[in-house]
Design a protein around this motif. Structure first.
Motif, PDB file in Angstrom:
ATOM      1  N   ALA A 283     -13.669   2.027  44.635  1.00  0.00           N
ATOM      2  CA  ALA A 283     -12.925   0.926  45.256  1.00  0.00           C
ATOM      3  C   ALA A 283     -13.844  -0.250  45.561  1.00  0.00           C
ATOM      4  CB  ALA A 283     -12.248   1.411  46.538  1.00  0.00           C
ATOM      5  N   LEU A 284     -15.086   0.036  45.969  1.00  0.00           N
ATOM      6  CA  LEU A 284     -16.019  -1.048  46.275  1.00  0.00           C
ATOM      7  C   LEU A 284     -16.352  -1.845  45.015  1.00  0.00           C
ATOM      8  CD1 LEU A 284     -17.725  -2.156  48.700  1.00  0.00           C
ATOM      9  CD2 LEU A 284     -19.646  -0.952  47.678  1.00  0.00           C
ATOM     10  N   ALA A 285     -16.657  -1.132  43.921  1.00  0.00           N
ATOM     11  CA  ALA A 285     -16.969  -1.826  42.669  1.00  0.00           C
ATOM     12  C   ALA A 285     -15.779  -2.641  42.182  1.00  0.00           C
ATOM     13  CB  ALA A 285     -17.389  -0.803  41.607  1.00  0.00           C
ATOM     14  N   ALA A 286     -14.582  -2.045  42.240  1.00  0.00           N
ATOM     15  CA  ALA A 286     -13.388  -2.771  41.795  1.00  0.00           C
ATOM     16  C   ALA A 286     -13.120  -3.982  42.678  1.00  0.00           C
ATOM     17  CB  ALA A 286     -12.184  -1.831  41.797  1.00  0.00           C
ATOM     18  N   GLY A 287     -13.286  -3.814  43.978  1.00  0.00           N
ATOM     19  CA  GLY A 287     -13.071  -4.926  44.883  1.00  0.00           C
ATOM     20  C   GLY A 287     -14.025  -6.074  44.627  1.00  0.00           C
ATOM     21  N   CYS A 288     -15.274  -5.750  44.311  1.00  0.00           N
ATOM     22  CA  CYS A 288     -16.258  -6.801  44.018  1.00  0.00           C
ATOM     23  C   CYS A 288     -15.879  -7.577  42.753  1.00  0.00           C
ATOM     24  CB  CYS A 288     -17.648  -6.187  43.862  1.00  0.00           C
ATOM     25  SG  CYS A 288     -18.356  -5.613  45.421  1.00  0.00           S
ATOM     26  N   VAL A 289     -15.403  -6.857  41.746  1.00  0.00           N
ATOM     27  CA  VAL A 289     -14.994  -7.530  40.507  1.00  0.00           C
ATOM     28  C   VAL A 289     -13.786  -8.425  40.756  1.00  0.00           C
ATOM     29  CG1 VAL A 289     -14.088  -7.156  38.181  1.00  0.00           C
ATOM     30  CG2 VAL A 289     -15.952  -5.725  39.032  1.00  0.00           C
ATOM     31  N   VAL A 290     -12.812  -7.922  41.510  1.00  0.00           N
ATOM     32  CA  VAL A 290     -11.625  -8.722  41.830  1.00  0.00           C
ATOM     33  C   VAL A 290     -12.018  -9.943  42.665  1.00  0.00           C
ATOM     34  CG1 VAL A 290      -9.404  -8.735  43.031  1.00  0.00           C
ATOM     35  CG2 VAL A 290     -10.075  -6.752  41.660  1.00  0.00           C
ATOM     36  N   LEU A 291     -12.923  -9.744  43.624  1.00  0.00           N
ATOM     37  CA  LEU A 291     -13.389 -10.859  44.446  1.00  0.00           C
ATOM     38  C   LEU A 291     -14.055 -11.933  43.591  1.00  0.00           C
ATOM     39  CD1 LEU A 291     -13.908 -12.097  47.264  1.00  0.00           C
ATOM     40  CD2 LEU A 291     -16.012 -10.749  47.366  1.00  0.00           C
ATOM     41  N   THR A 292     -14.846 -11.510  42.623  1.00  0.00           N
ATOM     42  CA  THR A 292     -15.480 -12.470  41.712  1.00  0.00           C
ATOM     43  C   THR A 292     -14.431 -13.261  40.937  1.00  0.00           C
ATOM     44  OG1 THR A 292     -17.431 -11.047  41.490  1.00  0.00           O
ATOM     45  CG2 THR A 292     -17.101 -12.728  39.797  1.00  0.00           C
ATOM     46  N   GLY A 293     -13.409 -12.555  40.472  1.00  0.00           N
ATOM     47  CA  GLY A 293     -12.318 -13.251  39.783  1.00  0.00           C
ATOM     48  C   GLY A 293     -11.634 -14.268  40.674  1.00  0.00           C
TER      49      GLY A 293
END
Length: 403
Positions: A283-293
């Motif tokens: 979830a942390l990795a996915a959240g970081c990618v979404v945040l970057t987007g």
């Protein structure tokens, strides 16, 4: 030392009203922390200060939060939940009074510090109270109720202030008068709440230490980096987004600027709620990618002068921030020894509230030197890079531990 009973007064009767009342107290108190968000531009015009001063006024909120976390983070375990909830409501009311009486910068700073103290006191206290007051059949939903109350209150603050400032009389007075009325109501609710902590003598109120042992650093470092990126974004939106909207998008409707911030916090709550069953690191990795987007969309909105892109960027950013925040807290909690968990979690929140203030002041300085558009784009790029670093660290760390 005091002893804590999880449900001292109300476990058998299964009443749900104490849970809902505690959530209302939490939400209304958090409303006050973001209430000034759409009003900063009005204060700029009235008192004649610029972007740097605006961000510094905003950042003093974090000083209050961090002070409360370090000094009285565990006091509700010792003196009881109700006294600390009342203290938080009172601090929030004093903050509103400071804004009502503000004739210049000094009382704005006082109001923000008091607001930060209120938030620092209530966050842990109200979360614990909600969990403890939940009837057995609703106990699994209690953390979700606390999340919704927290983020819902933060999001409703700008929305309420924006609507009142845009459509009611006296835009710098009415929002805080309404806030005081709401605080009076929840103050009564606190008095009616059952106490869930049984206190025995002696009570020793001591500041909380903040240290991260080596055994927890593998989870703490990526969690703190990801949380830093997410909370820096919250700081940007709540400090200067109305000014961005007015100067870059030509949108002067205060209610609309409050709505954009509300959307961000609502999306954050959705990101936390919808990923409850996703494991922390993933979830942390996915959240970081979404945040970057989301940061890419925000940067594009600033370059293109598009309100639609800004709103979409707020939604995506909020979801990513919410996913990352929940995962960060979960990871740190799971990797901490039980007797050190509160201390390590407090260390994480200190990092998060530094993130919500210091980068925003940097944006204000850069905006004064190079313009709001440049400052906003540079900020978005930096946050995106930091979020991606956290994503790389959190995906590599388990592999390194297996070696």
């Amino acid at each position: 030392m005091p002893t804590i009973t999880a449900r001292a007064d109300q476990p058998a009767n299964g009443r749900i009203w104490p849970l809902l009342a505690a959530a209302a107290v939490f939400a209304v108190t958090m409303v006050g922390t973001t209430l000034p968000t759409p009003l900063y531009r009005l204060y700029q015009h009235r008192f004649g200060f610029g972007s740097v001063t605006t961000t510094v006024v905003f950042a003093t909120y974090a000083v209050g939060v961090i002070a409360a976390l370090l000094v009285c983070g565990r006091w509700s375990d010792q003196v009881g939940r109700r006294p600390m909830l009342l203290a938080a409501v009172l601090l929030s009311a004093l903050s509103a009074v400071a804004f009502l009486l503000a004739g210049g910068l000094p009382l704005l700073f006082v109001g923000r510090v008091l607001s930060g103290l209120s938030a620092g006191v209530i966050t842990g206290t109200a979360t614990a109270a909600i969990v403890e007051l939940a009837p057995p059949r609703h106990s699994s939903a209690a953390p979700l109720v606390a999340t919704v109350a927290n983020m819902g209150g933060l999001g409703c603050g700008p929305l309420l202030a924006g609507i009142l400032a845009q459509y009611a009389q006296r835009p710098l007075w009415t929002p805080f008068a309404v806030d005081l009325g709401l605080l009076a109501v929840v103050g009564v609710l606190v008095r009616l709440l059952p106490e869930t902590v049984r206190v025995s003598s002696p009570v020793r109120l001591r500041p909380q230490t903040v240290r991260v042992p080596r055994s927890a650093r593998g989870a703490f470092v990526p969690a703190a980096i990801a949380g830093f990126a997410g909370f820096a974004t919250l700081g940007l939106f709540t400090a200067v987004s109305p000014t961005f909207m007015a100067q870059l998008l030509g949108e002067n409707n205060i209610a609309l600027s409050g709505l954009v911030v509300f959307v961000l916090f609502a999306a954050s709550a959705a990101g936390q709620i919808t990923t409850v069953r996703v494991r922390g690191r993933r979830a942390l990795a996915a959240g970081c990618v979404v945040l970057t987007g989301g940061m890419i969309l925000v940067a594009a909105a600033m370059l293109a002068g598009s309100l639609l892109l800004l709103v979409v960027g707020a939604v995506v950013t909020g979801i990513g921030q919410g996913m990352g925040f929940r995962a960060a807290v979960t990871m740190v909690s799971e990797q901490s020894e039980p007797q050190r968990r509160g201390e390590i979690t407090s260390a994480l929140f200190v990092v998060l509230y530094v993130a919500i203030s210091v980068p925003v002041v940097g944006v204000g300085v850069l905006a004064q030197a190079a313009g709001l558009q440049t400052a906003g784009v540079v900020f978005a790029v930096c946050v995106g890079v930091v979020a991606l670093i956290a994503a790389v660290l959190v995906t590599r760390e388990p592999a390194q531990r297996r070696r």
